[in-house]
Design a protein around this motif. Structure first.
Motif: not given
Length: 300
Positions: A41-62
């Motif tokens: 992931l690019s820096e932009e995409a990683l930031a967007a993904v972390k912003e959208l993930l539910p709290a239960s994911a703790k910042g981890d898309l997987a």
């Protein structure tokens, strides 16, 4: 691209309560795909993904990549079942959106390739408009898109209509009775982790990542590209999958057969490459969706 007449509307975010269900690629497969994607992931995409993930994911898309499997059999989410796969005519060994993308009742645009088009559109338009003002649930769109890009790379998620993608082909995996679809969703990966990776999925993921940076390095750019500057290209990936299903999944796996080392050792490289392609392509898709250039185009 394929049809755009998606008949299902976006749903309000439901409970993230996880319920038992049949998994596509298995939880380990989807975890692997999204973990690989995170590294591209690019820096932009990683930031967007972390912003959208539910709290239960703790910042981890997987951590949430199996969510669409885990909720699909609950009453509120039953509508999503046909979006995990696309069935093709028996033995033709090809895929065509207009012919194949429908559910068992014949409703058009209800299959995995349509879902990928739909949720990528929702993410792209919704995120660049404004998360708070978007009419879409972007958290769910992210989780569905990440999962379905994985599903379309599993060869038997683009299998034959007559055997429901191998689900009705009963075989034995060594001593265990199962069906061919489950072999490809789960058992090849589980056997590989046990046999070659010290029962540790993280070691298998690292091995696939090494193959990406070493063995497949020269072809990685071609994996990332979609023709005609499309954001996603699931039709091409579905065509790859049905070709692999005919060449590898269905071959020597007739009803009642016992699949052992010959099948396992010759199919494992196919599975690992599809996991790698899924991860690289998921990252490339999210990079395109969340790029500053995409936002400038949306604002123009």
């Amino acid at each position: 691209m394929g049809g755009t007449g998606f008949w299902w509307t976006w749903r309000v975010l439901g409970s993230l309560l996880l319920v038992p269900g049949i998994l596509g690629w298995g939880k380990e497969g989807h975890y692997t795909i999204c973990k690989i994607a995170e590294g591209f992931l690019s820096e932009e995409a990683l930031a967007a993904v972390k912003e959208l993930l539910p709290a239960s994911a703790k910042g981890d898309l997987a951590e949430v990549c199996s969510w669409p499997d885990e909720i699909r059999h609950s009453y509120h989410w039953r509508w999503s079942g046909p979006l995990h796969y696309v069935d093709t005519p028996d033995f033709k060994c090809n895929y065509k959106y207009c012919r194949d993308c429908h559910d068992s009742a014949g409703h058009k645009d209800r299959c995995v390739t349509a879902a990928i088009y739909n949720y990528s559109m929702q993410l792209s338009s919704g995120y660049h408009e404004s998360i708070s003002e978007s009419g879409y649930n972007l958290t769910e769109a992210l989780m569905f898109l990440s999962h379905f890009i994985g599903d379309v790379h599993q060869p038997l998620h683009v299998g034959f209509t007559g055997d429901e993608g191998g689900n009705t082909i009963i075989v034995r995996w060594y001593r265990r009775k199962t069906n061919l679809h489950h072999v490809w969703d789960n058992m090849i990966i589980e056997s590989a982790v046990k046999t070659y990776y010290s029962k540790d999925l993280a070691i298998m993921i690292k091995a696939i990542e090494r193959n990406i940076t070493d063995g497949w390095f020269n072809v990685i750019p071609s994996w990332k590209i979609c023709a005609n500057n499309q954001t996603v290209c699931p039709n091409e990936h579905a065509s790859e999958s049905i070709s692999l299903a005919c060449k590898y999944a269905y071959r020597n796996a007739t009803p009642g057969s016992t699949l052992t080392d010959d099948y396992f050792l010759s199919r494992l490289p196919v599975v690992e490459k599809r996991l790698a392609q899924s991860g690289v392509r998921l990252a490339a898709t999210l990079n395109r969706i969340f790029s500053s250039q995409a936002k400038q185009i949306a604002d123009a």
